[in-house]
Structures are given as structure tokens and as C-alpha cells.
Scaffold this active site. Structure first.
Site, PDB file in Angstrom:
ATOM      1  N   GLY A  62       0.820  -1.217   0.000  1.00 17.44           N
ATOM      2  CA  GLY A  62       0.000   0.000   0.000  1.00 17.44           C
ATOM      3  C   GLY A  62       0.850   1.262   0.000  1.00 17.44           C
ATOM      4  O   GLY A  62       0.943   1.962   1.006  1.00 17.44           O
ATOM      5  N   TYR A  63       1.476   1.520  -1.125  1.00 23.67           N
ATOM      6  CA  TYR A  63       2.286   2.738  -1.269  1.00 23.67           C
ATOM      7  C   TYR A  63       1.512   3.806  -2.037  1.00 23.67           C
ATOM      8  O   TYR A  63       1.197   4.867  -1.526  1.00 23.67           O
ATOM      9  CB  TYR A  63       3.578   2.431  -2.049  1.00 23.67           C
ATOM     10  CG  TYR A  63       4.756   1.979  -1.214  1.00 23.67           C
ATOM     11  CD1 TYR A  63       4.581   1.253  -0.044  1.00 23.67           C
ATOM     12  CD2 TYR A  63       6.059   2.268  -1.628  1.00 23.67           C
ATOM     13  CE1 TYR A  63       5.681   0.841   0.696  1.00 23.67           C
ATOM     14  CE2 TYR A  63       7.163   1.850  -0.891  1.00 23.67           C
ATOM     15  CZ  TYR A  63       6.972   1.135   0.266  1.00 23.67           C
ATOM     16  OH  TYR A  63       8.052   0.725   0.993  1.00 23.67           O
ATOM     17  N   SER A  64       1.188   3.513  -3.318  1.00 27.20           N
ATOM     18  CA  SER A  64       0.645   4.533  -4.221  1.00 27.20           C
ATOM     19  C   SER A  64      -0.750   4.983  -3.808  1.00 27.20           C
ATOM     20  O   SER A  64      -1.543   4.211  -3.276  1.00 27.20           O
ATOM     21  CB  SER A  64       0.566   3.984  -5.642  1.00 27.20           C
ATOM     22  OG  SER A  64       1.814   3.488  -6.041  1.00 27.20           O
ATOM     23  N   GLU A 118      12.796  -3.950  -4.607  1.00 32.85           N
ATOM     24  CA  GLU A 118      11.767  -4.113  -5.628  1.00 32.85           C
ATOM     25  C   GLU A 118      12.378  -3.910  -7.018  1.00 32.85           C
ATOM     26  O   GLU A 118      12.147  -4.683  -7.939  1.00 32.85           O
ATOM     27  CB  GLU A 118      10.633  -3.104  -5.379  1.00 32.85           C
ATOM     28  CG  GLU A 118       9.482  -3.255  -6.360  1.00 32.85           C
ATOM     29  CD  GLU A 118       8.306  -2.317  -6.061  1.00 32.85           C
ATOM     30  OE1 GLU A 118       8.376  -1.533  -5.104  1.00 32.85           O
ATOM     31  OE2 GLU A 118       7.328  -2.389  -6.827  1.00 32.85           O
ATOM     32  N   ASN A 133      10.271   4.302 -15.119  1.00 32.80           N
ATOM     33  CA  ASN A 133      11.621   4.367 -15.689  1.00 32.80           C
ATOM     34  C   ASN A 133      12.125   5.812 -15.788  1.00 32.80           C
ATOM     35  O   ASN A 133      13.329   6.048 -15.722  1.00 32.80           O
ATOM     36  CB  ASN A 133      11.652   3.657 -17.046  1.00 32.80           C
ATOM     37  CG  ASN A 133      11.622   2.137 -16.868  1.00 32.80           C
ATOM     38  OD1 ASN A 133      11.337   1.640 -15.774  1.00 32.80           O
ATOM     39  ND2 ASN A 133      11.923   1.400 -17.928  1.00 32.80           N
ATOM     40  N   GLU A 134      11.198   6.755 -15.917  1.00 33.29           N
ATOM     41  CA  GLU A 134      11.623   8.163 -15.912  1.00 33.29           C
ATOM     42  C   GLU A 134      12.203   8.528 -14.547  1.00 33.29           C
ATOM     43  O   GLU A 134      13.227   9.212 -14.457  1.00 33.29           O
ATOM     44  CB  GLU A 134      10.436   9.089 -16.229  1.00 33.29           C
ATOM     45  CG  GLU A 134       9.944   9.017 -17.672  1.00 33.29           C
ATOM     46  CD  GLU A 134       9.174   7.743 -17.986  1.00 33.29           C
ATOM     47  OE1 GLU A 134       8.583   7.161 -17.043  1.00 33.29           O
ATOM     48  OE2 GLU A 134       9.160   7.310 -19.151  1.00 33.29           O
TER      49      GLU A 134
HETATM   50  C1  LIG Z   1      -0.025  -2.860 -12.910  1.00 31.18           C
HETATM   51  C2  LIG Z   1       0.440  -1.978 -11.790  1.00 31.18           C
HETATM   52  C3  LIG Z   1       0.652  -2.521 -10.538  1.00 31.18           C
HETATM   53  C4  LIG Z   1       1.009  -1.709  -9.472  1.00 31.18           C
HETATM   54  N1  LIG Z   1       1.136  -2.275  -8.230  1.00 31.18           N
HETATM   55  C5  LIG Z   1       1.329  -1.464  -7.158  1.00 31.18           C
HETATM   56  C6  LIG Z   1       1.296  -1.988  -5.831  1.00 31.18           C
HETATM   57  O1  LIG Z   1       1.106  -3.192  -5.607  1.00 31.18           O
HETATM   58  N2  LIG Z   1       1.424  -1.135  -4.801  1.00 31.18           N
HETATM   59  C7  LIG Z   1       1.648   0.195  -4.980  1.00 31.18           C
HETATM   60  O2  LIG Z   1       1.800   0.913  -4.015  1.00 31.18           O
HETATM   61  N3  LIG Z   1       1.697   0.733  -6.224  1.00 31.18           N
HETATM   62  C8  LIG Z   1       1.533  -0.061  -7.322  1.00 31.18           C
HETATM   63  N4  LIG Z   1       1.543   0.478  -8.594  1.00 31.18           N
HETATM   64  C9  LIG Z   1       1.641   1.929  -8.750  1.00 31.18           C
HETATM   65  C10 LIG Z   1       2.934   2.407  -9.375  1.00 31.18           C
HETATM   66  O3  LIG Z   1       3.973   2.337  -8.484  1.00 31.18           O
HETATM   67  C11 LIG Z   1       2.689   3.843  -9.903  1.00 31.18           C
HETATM   68  O4  LIG Z   1       1.823   3.713 -10.992  1.00 31.18           O
HETATM   69  C12 LIG Z   1       3.953   4.522 -10.317  1.00 31.18           C
HETATM   70  O5  LIG Z   1       4.724   4.862  -9.227  1.00 31.18           O
HETATM   71  C13 LIG Z   1       3.692   5.791 -11.138  1.00 31.18           C
HETATM   72  O6  LIG Z   1       2.821   6.648 -10.479  1.00 31.18           O
HETATM   73  P1  LIG Z   1       1.517   7.209 -11.198  1.00 31.18           P
HETATM   74  O7  LIG Z   1       0.805   6.101 -11.799  1.00 31.18           O
HETATM   75  O8  LIG Z   1       0.802   8.059 -10.228  1.00 31.18           O
HETATM   76  O9  LIG Z   1       2.073   8.104 -12.384  1.00 31.18           O
HETATM   77  P2  LIG Z   1       2.580   9.603 -12.287  1.00 31.18           P
HETATM   78  O10 LIG Z   1       3.484   9.738 -11.141  1.00 31.18           O
HETATM   79  O11 LIG Z   1       1.437  10.513 -12.386  1.00 31.18           O
HETATM   80  O12 LIG Z   1       3.461   9.706 -13.575  1.00 31.18           O
HETATM   81  C14 LIG Z   1       2.940   9.899 -14.871  1.00 31.18           C
HETATM   82  C15 LIG Z   1       4.098  10.042 -15.835  1.00 31.18           C
HETATM   83  O13 LIG Z   1       4.882  11.161 -15.471  1.00 31.18           O
HETATM   84  C16 LIG Z   1       6.239  10.771 -15.327  1.00 31.18           C
HETATM   85  N5  LIG Z   1       6.886  11.588 -14.308  1.00 31.18           N
HETATM   86  C17 LIG Z   1       6.446  11.826 -13.057  1.00 31.18           C
HETATM   87  N6  LIG Z   1       7.318  12.603 -12.414  1.00 31.18           N
HETATM   88  C18 LIG Z   1       8.324  12.869 -13.269  1.00 31.18           C
HETATM   89  C19 LIG Z   1       9.531  13.623 -13.187  1.00 31.18           C
HETATM   90  N7  LIG Z   1       9.873  14.273 -12.068  1.00 31.18           N
HETATM   91  N8  LIG Z   1      10.322  13.683 -14.264  1.00 31.18           N
HETATM   92  C20 LIG Z   1       9.990  13.024 -15.411  1.00 31.18           C
HETATM   93  N9  LIG Z   1       8.853  12.301 -15.548  1.00 31.18           N
HETATM   94  C21 LIG Z   1       8.037  12.228 -14.485  1.00 31.18           C
HETATM   95  C22 LIG Z   1       6.155   9.322 -14.942  1.00 31.18           C
HETATM   96  O14 LIG Z   1       7.355   8.654 -15.234  1.00 31.18           O
HETATM   97  C23 LIG Z   1       5.013   8.847 -15.820  1.00 31.18           C
HETATM   98  O15 LIG Z   1       5.501   8.613 -17.094  1.00 31.18           O
HETATM   99  C24 LIG Z   1       1.216  -0.317  -9.671  1.00 31.18           C
HETATM  100  C25 LIG Z   1       1.028   0.217 -10.946  1.00 31.18           C
HETATM  101  C26 LIG Z   1       0.644  -0.581 -12.000  1.00 31.18           C
HETATM  102  C27 LIG Z   1       0.447   0.036 -13.342  1.00 31.18           C
END
Ligand SMILES: Cc1cc2nc3c(=O)[nH]c(=O)nc-3n(C[C@H](O)[C@H](O)[C@H](O)COP(=O)(O)OP(=O)(O)OC[C@H]3O[C@@H](n4cnc5c(N)ncnc54)[C@H](O)[C@@H]3O)c2cc1C
Lengths: 398, 385
Positions: free
Chosen positions: A127-129, A244, A384-385
Site C-alpha cells: 500500500g504505497y501509491s 523491488e 523508468n523516468e
Molecule cells: C499494474 C500496476 C501494478 C502496481 N502495483 C502497485 C502496488 O502493488 N502497490 C503500490 O503501491 N503501487 C503499485 N503500482 C503503482 C505504481 O507504483 C505507480 O503507478 C507509479 O509509481 C507511477 O505513479 P503514477 O501512476 O501516479 O504516475 P505519475 O506519477 O502521475 O506519472 C505519470 C508520468 O509522469 C512521469 N513523471 C512523473 N514525475 C516525473 C519527473 N519528475 N520527471 C519526469 N517524468 C516524471 C512518470 O514517469 C510517468 O511517465 C502499480 C502500478 C501498476 C500500473
């Protein structure tokens, strides 16, 4: 420099092979090979088999029931498992929470929770995101407020992988709004059956259900479930993420997937010959194979550089970026390889025991699904960003 | 030189784009696309009424368009709306085959296709033929009163609901010869087709067709015996223009959705669109889309050209470009959305899926690159052919 395995490493490899040969149920390896959906019971079955052998927690030191393996041994084990199409060991309890508890948990937490991870009593999710806190994880808003011997949690987590199967969730929660946002975060363990928790599934673009939203309203959690100090959870959070990331590189998965891809390309026809001999396709295959060979060594180099089998620091970002790019490229080529048979959507083929009729060749069904599903690899675990930002800052000093 | 659309085509584009905007939500589109027939028959009749199907045929065949640019205008709009109704296989490929090679009785069906009252589909590609136009293993053997067909056809679009299906079969020569391929028109109500049908990844329905000693009458033959290759090349060429234009529309929509999203999504206290790492990638997407637009224009302009090498190279160039760029844009727009890009609920993922699946129809990037190269060998000064 010696790139050969030592004789004891070779002996270890043979031991792993012999184990997989006798103990990995054919039913499970067939499902993995065919890209079918494993139920919770299937995953538990494999965990139990590994646990019986004492090989489940290969990231943990021996005294906590781990294997105490060297980096090379871990590599060999994961590689052999992937090649044998063993189910993946779920990371949440074993490679995420386990190491955090071992490093930051108190004795009571270690002796209570670690064995439960090993014997399968607890099934963990992460439960991070949150909706507003993805890449900017420290912006998380879910709160935990102290009330006597409890914390009361309110807020929402999202993208929780396998949340529908889990009975426990480890959460990052906000315990203070003072100071820097990283400084008010705590790491806490929550029983999913506590009143006030609701899990709602999220359907993904490939049609699957593996992620969820988790809602918390006035959820009471015993204060003893706090790991480390209050407001010091960010340290645990970051420590966990390096584990991770290293895992997501998934070299073993790539090796197995590449082997399967080659078999498909040898079976497919193109231009009056085999697809594997088609110059365009052959070049694509060769390029990803070269990347993977390089990656194997990069992976071992990064892991070997850390004394005592710990975790690498910012270098793990390198493994995450390149490792996921390679995995994604292989799934992309596998989809490409099957030609028009990437189009049929045949959900029964994703389930155990499916015995036809196949649409096109029997290997075609999961290819498009797997390609779209694996777009996640470059998004989760820190996108990856974000990994490139870390490399720029921490390694390049920019 | 004039890059503007004619007034007629502009009006068609406006009408169509308004209709799609009014009629479609992503929910209703997905419901139709993933239903048991894979599209909305109700919308299909409305398209017919609007004259959109007629725009895909020339006047001689009862339509009012049918040129490369007519196809491009229609399909770009279909792509923008992620329309799943059977325009390609029914109108362009099957209808196009009848227009190109049918006799009067067969051509009469085109009227029903334009009116939306009947649909047809196109069964050429086979389980082992990949994207080849000339590899045909299905056979047709002449009998006293007709033909007997044996073989299998792969991923035949909307076969469940089709009133007619056009089947290619080998009447002479070897499996990989251009010569010796013939086309047959089958009425699905009166022949006993063995069909295993299913939904497809980006919406719409398809099926595997097995022909097992299927007998058809003499008048099922379309065009000349053994001479179908050029007809196939012609209709597949039109199909390529259509698919490439559709892809262009899909890309445009995916780009706009992504630009909108990154202006509103905030992380680290700012809209993520403020990060240069993402800005540059959006700029790359824009540049690539403009290259695709040019490729579509080149292909549409080439469609009516007599010179085969020139025409077919422009078509393969466009399909190559669309395949290459399409995959990149699908992947990038999902990635730039982050986790939400993986959610079924958002339109974006469905656009991305369609983009990638377009590369699996009528020849992928690799196939068309190879074809472009081999067509070019006849032009090369060092060629020994
Ligand atoms: C299938 C799946 C399973 C997952 N499982 C888990 C889980 O079990 N538990 C959990 O806690 N989370 C989970 N996640 C969440 C995951 O960790 C987040 O989706 C991830 O950290 C990206 O956050 P976001 O989706 O809010 O995208 P955003 O943070 O909104 O990012 C959107 C885009 O902006 C880019 N971006 C953001 N900031 C910057 C920057 N400073 N410079 C350049 N580019 C940037 C990102 O790289 C991305 O391309 C999961 C996600 C998916 C898709």
C-alpha cells in the site's frame, strides 16, 4: 576476472535443477508456460513447496529462515526457476516486507511476522501509491492518527497488486504534517479484515484484474504494528524500493521468454521460409538477445559489487530500466511473431485446463495480452523516468 | 500543389466527425466492440444513411467517392472515434473486390452494402500465409457444375454477421505462385461454412473458417480463373490506405488525450507536462505523427497510379511508417500517463490497443519494409534483374 561458474556453483545449479525436476508440479509449469492465470491456491502451492525445501526466502539471511545464498547463487536459482517455468514467487511478503522487517523491525515483529510469511499464513500486498501520490510518493495523504494503543487510518491506496487475495497490507501513512513531507511518513502493517477497509478491483487494458483500490475509513490498527519509528517510515520505504527494483529486472524471465519466442519464430512461416530466418525478424531477435547477454553480466556485476549480499543503491535503477526494456521488447516480438493471430481475444485460453479449440497456434492466445499487460513494467516500482532522474542525480551528480 | 481537401471531402469529414462525437462514448463503443457481434448494427444503418459507406465507392458502383483521398478522409475520422463498425473488411476489401472484378450480378450486391442492408467480408489470409498476398493453400477444384473448395481462412472479420464472404483459393500452380489464384463469392446463408468465431483484442469480431469439400456453383467465381492476384493487390492497397488513415486518427486522438492529461496531472507540485523529459517525448510524438500524415497523403495519392512499383512502394512505405510509429505512440502515451494509462476505464488504452493491432492487419512493419526493399530492386541502377 572469471566469468565461469566455480565447481561449487555448478554443483549448486545441478542441485536446483534436480529439485525443480522432481518438485515443480507439471500442472503449474504448464500453466506458466502457456501464459495462464494462476489462482491464489496455485501460488500458495508453489510457495509451500519452496518453503519445505527452505528455499522460499532467498533474500533473507539464514537466521531468519532465509537461504543465505550469495548473489551468484540467487542468480542461478532465479534463472533456473524461470527456465523451468516455475511460478514467480510473489514479492510482496518475501522480497519487500521481509527485508524491511529484518532491518527495521523489532524482535517481536520479526519473530511474529517473518515465519507467517514463510508458511503462507499471511498474504501481503503493498500500500504505497495513492491517486495523488505515484511518482511523488512522499505526497501521500492517507493519515494515521494515534488514539491510545491504536492508530486510526483514513484515506485511499491504489494500484494495489493482488489486493483481492491479500489478508495483510503494508502501508505508508502520514503521521505528521510538519516539516518536509518525507519526514511525516510512517510504515505500518494493516490487517485487511479490519472493519472500514474496502477493496475495489481495477480492470486493466488487457482485460485482467490484478490491481485494486483500497479505501480506509476509520480503520483501527494496533500501534505495535508500526515498523521502525513514527515519522521515519520513508527510510523503510526507500530501502524496500531498491529490493523491488532489482527484482523487476527479471533476467531469468527474459531468458525463458526469449527461448519461447525463438521456438515460436521457428514455427511461424514468413516469405516462403521460417520467420526466424526472415532478415528483419532475425535482426530484431539478435539485438534483444545481445542486450540480454549484456544485461546478465551487468546484473551480476551490480549485485556482486555489494559486499555481503545486501542491496545495491542507485545502481539498481540501471537494472530496472534496462531489464524492463528487454522484457518488454521480448513480449513485443512475441506478439509480432504470431502475425494476425495476435488479434483473437480468447479468455478461456488463459484459464487452467483449457484444451481447445485453439485459435491459430496454441501459443498465440496470451501474446497480445501479455504485451499490453507488461507495459506496467516500466511504470511500477518507480517509473523508468524516475529511475533516470535517480541515475542523473545520484550517479552522475547532476 | 495543394494540400487542402476539396469542399465535398471537407463537408464529409465535418459531418462524420460531428456524428461520431455525438454518438460515441468510450463506454458505448466498448460495449458494441466487445459484444457478441462486435459492432453496433444500429450505428451501421446510420452511417449508411449519412452516406459514409457510399463515399468509399466510385460513381460507377453507386457511390460518390472511392478515391484514395476519400478513403483517407473517412478513415482518419473513424480512427479518431475508435469506430469498430465493419468499414474495412465489408466495404473496402469485400465491396472493393466486387467493384474491381465482379460481374453485373455480383456488383448488384454493392448497392446493398452501400445501403447498409447487407454486409460482406473478405477471407483471403490463411493460418500459414502470414501476410502474403500470393501464398494460398486453400484449393478450388472445378467440377461439372461448379467448384469444390478445401482449406482454411484465418481471422475473417465479422464473419458471424456477414451475408457474403469472398474466399480466395488456388485453382492452379504452386502454393506460393502469383498465378493460379481465384476468387469466389459465397452467400453465407446458403453454404455450410464451418466457423469458430471470437472477439478480438481491440474490438470487433472475427472467426476461423474451415472449408471442407464445400461445393459452390459456377457463378460463384469472381473475375477470371487464376487471375486474382492483381485484384487482391488492388483491394489490399485500398485497405492499406484506409488502415493507415485510421491509424493517423487514432494517433492524433491518443496524442491529444495525453497532452490534456499531462497538463492536469500534478506530481511534485507541478503539472507533469512541465517536466522536460516528457515534453521532449510529446514533441517527438508530434513530429512522428506529421511524418505519418505525409505517408498517408503519399499513399492516398499513389492509390490510383498505374505504375505498379511506384504505387505499391508508396503503400508499403505508409504501412511501414504507421506500424513503426504506431507501436511507439501506443507505448509512449501509456507510459506518459503512468498507472492510469493501464486502466480499462480510460479511452487511452483502447486507442493504444487499436494502434498496435493495426500493425497485425494487411502486413506489419517488417513485412512492408521487406516488400518496399524488394519492389525497389527493380528501380535500382545496380539491379541485375
Ligand atoms: C499494474 C500496476 C501494478 C502496481 N502495483 C502497485 C502496488 O502493488 N502497490 C503500490 O503501491 N503501487 C503499485 N503500482 C503503482 C505504481 O507504483 C505507480 O503507478 C507509479 O509509481 C507511477 O505513479 P503514477 O501512476 O501516479 O504516475 P505519475 O506519477 O502521475 O506519472 C505519470 C508520468 O509522469 C512521469 N513523471 C512523473 N514525475 C516525473 C519527473 N519528475 N520527471 C519526469 N517524468 C516524471 C512518470 O514517469 C510517468 O511517465 C502499480 C502500478 C501498476 C500500473
Amino acid at each position: 576476472m572469471d566469468l565461469n561458474f566455480t565447481s561449487s556453483e555448478l554443483a549448486f545449479r545441478d542441485e536446483v535443477r534436480a529439485f525443480l525436476d522432481t518438485k515443480l508440479p507439471k500442472r503449474l509449469s504448464e500453466m506458466v508456460r502457456n501464459g495462464q492465470r494462476l489462482s491464489k491456491a496455485d501460488q500458495e502451492e508453489w510457495h509451500a513447496i519452496l518453503n519445505e525445501k527452505g528455499w522460499l526466502a532467498n533474500h533473507w539471511p539464514k537466521e531468519h529462515g532465509g537461504t543465505g545464498w550469495t548473489a551468484v547463487e540467487k542468480f542461478i536459482f532465479e534463472n533456473e526457476c524461470a527456465l523451468a517455468h516455475a511460478p514467480r514467487v510473489l514479492p510482496f511478503g518475501l522480497s519487500m516486507l521481509g527485508p524491511v522487517l529484518i532491518k527495521y523491525g523489532n524482535d517481536q515483529q520479526k519473530s511474529y511476522w517473518l515465519p507467517r510469511i514463510l508458511n503462507g499464513q499471511d498474504w501481503w500486498c503493498q500500500g504505497y501509491s495513492e491517486p495523488g501520490a505515484g511518482s511523488d510518493l512522499a505526497a501521500l495523504k492517507t493519515t494515521a492518527v494515534r488514539d491510545g494503543d491504536d492508530y486510526i487510518i483514513n484515506g485511499q491506496k491504489t494500484w494495489t497488486t493482488q489486493g483481492q487475495h491479500a489478508n495483510m497490507i503494508f502501508c505508508l501513512v502520514r503521521t505528521s504534517k510538519e516539516g518536509k513531507k518525507q519526514e511525516g511518513i510512517s510504515f505500518i502493517l494493516v490487517d485487511m479484515t479490519t472493519p472500514g477497509i474496502e477493496v475495489r478491483p481495477i480492470k486493466t487494458i488487457d482485460g485482467g484484474f490484478e490491481v485494486n483500490e483500497v479505501f480506509f475509513s476509520d480503520v483501527r490498527v494496533p500501534a505495535e504494528n508500526l515498523v521502525g519509528e513514527e515519522n521515519k517510515g520513508w527510510t523503510c520505504a526507500k530501502y524496500l524500493l531498491t529490493y523491488e527494483r532489482t527484482n523487476i529486472a527479471g533476467v531469468g524471465f527474459s531468458v525463458a521468454a526469449l527461448e519461447k519466442l525463438k521456438a515460436i519464430a521457428a514455427d511461424q512461416q514468413a516469405n516462403e521460409g521460417r520467420l526466424i530466418d526472415d532478415p528483419q525478424f532475425a535482426a530484431r531477435l539478435a539485438k534483444v538477445e545481445i542486450e540480454l547477454e549484456n544485461m546478465k553480466t551487468t546484473n551480476l556485476r551490480v549485485i556482486a559489487a555489494v559486499a555481503g549480499g545486501g542491496v545495491p543503491g542507485a545502481e539498481s535503477s540501471m537494472l530496472k530500466v534496462k531489464g524492463t526494456e528487454i522484457r518488454q521488447e521480448i513480449t513485443s516480438l512475441t506478439r509480432r511473431a504470431v502475425g494476425s493471430y495476435a488479434l483473437p481475444y480468447n479468455p478461456p485460453a488463459f484459464e487452467e485446463g483449457f484444451n481447445g479449440p485453439h485459435i491459430g497456434p496454441d501459443y498465440a492466445a496470451p501474446t497480445a495480452k501479455s504485451y499490453f499487460n507488461n507495459r506496467k513494467l516500466s511504470i511500477f516500482g518507480g517509473s523508468n523516468e524516475i529511475q533516470k532522474n535517480i541515475i542523473s542525480k545520484m550517479i552522475l551528480g547532476l | 500543389m495543394d494540400f487542402n481537401l476539396t469542399d465535398d471531402r471537407r463537408m464529409l469529414a465535418d459531418t462524420l466527425s460531428r456524428f461520431i462525437q455525438d454518438q460515441y462514448t468510450i463506454e458505448s463503443r466498448n460495449e458494441a466492440a466487445n459484444s457478441a457481434i462486435g459492432y453496433s448494427q444500429d450505428l451501421w444503418s446510420q452511417y449508411a444513411e449519412l452516406g459514409v459507406i457510399g463515399a468509399l465507392f466510385d460513381e460507377e458502383n453507386g457511390g460518390f467517392g472511392g478515391k484514395g483521398f476519400d478513403l483517407a478522409v473517412v478513415f482518419e475520422n473513424l480512427g479518431r472515434g475508435l469506430v469498430c463498425e465493419p468499414f474495412l473488411d465489408n466495404a473496402i476489401l469485400a465491396g472493393g473486390t466486387l467493384a474491381a472484378a465482379g460481374n453485373d450480378a455480383q456488383k448488384a450486391i454493392i448497392e446493398d452494402i452501400i445501403a447498409g442492408s447487407k454486409t460482406a467480408t473478405f477471407a483471403h489470409f490463411e493460418p500459414r500465409s502470414r501476410y502474403s498476398l500470393q501464398k494460398v493453400e486453400t484449393t478450388a477444384v472445378a467440377t461439372d457444375d461448379g467448384w469444390t473448395l478445401n482449406g482454411a481462412k484465418a481471422v475473417v472479420r465479422f464473419i458471424d454477421t456477414a451475408d457474403y464472404v469472398i474466399v480466395s483459393a488456388r485453382t492452379s500452380n504452386g502454393v506460393n505462385d502469383k498465378d493460379g489464384i481465384s476468387l469466389f463469392l459465397l452467400d453465407t446463408a446458403s453454404v455450410n461454412l464451418n466457423v469458430n468465431s471470437y472477439n478480438t483484442v481491440a474490438g470487433g469480431r472475427a472467426g476461423e473458417v474451415t472449408l471442407n469439400n464445400l461445393t459452390v456453383s459456377k457463378d460463384a467465381l469472381i473475375g477470371e480463373v487464376g487471375q486474382a492476384h492483381d485484384v487482391l493487390e488492388k483491394v489490399v492497397g485500398a485497405g492499406i490506405v484506409a488502415l493507415c488513415a485510421e491509424a493517423l486518427g487514432v494517433m492524433e486522438a491518443a496524442k491529444e488525450q495525453t497532452v490534456d492529461y499531462i497538463q492536469t496531472r500534478k506530481q511534485f507540485g507541478v503539472p507533469i507536462g512541465k517536466f522536460q523529459a516528457l515534453q521532449h517525448r510529446m514533441a517527438d510524438i508530434l513530429i512522428e505523427i506529421e511524418q505519418v500524415r505525409s505517408a498517408v497523403i503519399n499513399a492516398a495519392a499513389a492509390l490510383e497510379k498505374e505504375d505498379r512499383v511506384e504505387r505499391e512502394r508508396a503503400l508499403s512505405a505508409a504501412k511501414y511508417t504507421v506500424g513503426h510509429v504506431g507501436q511507439k505512440i501506443a507505448e509512449e502515451t501509456i507510459q506518459i500517463h503512468g498507472g492510469i494509462g493501464m486502466a480499462w476505464e480510460l479511452p487511452l488504452g483502447h486507442y493504444a490497443k487499436r494502434l498496435v493491432m493495426i500493425d497485425h492487419e494487411l502486413g506489419d512493419e517488417d513485412y512492408h519494409l521487406g516488400r518496399y526493399i524488394s519492389l525497389g530492386k527493380t528501380l535500382s541502377p545496380t539491379s541485375d534483374q
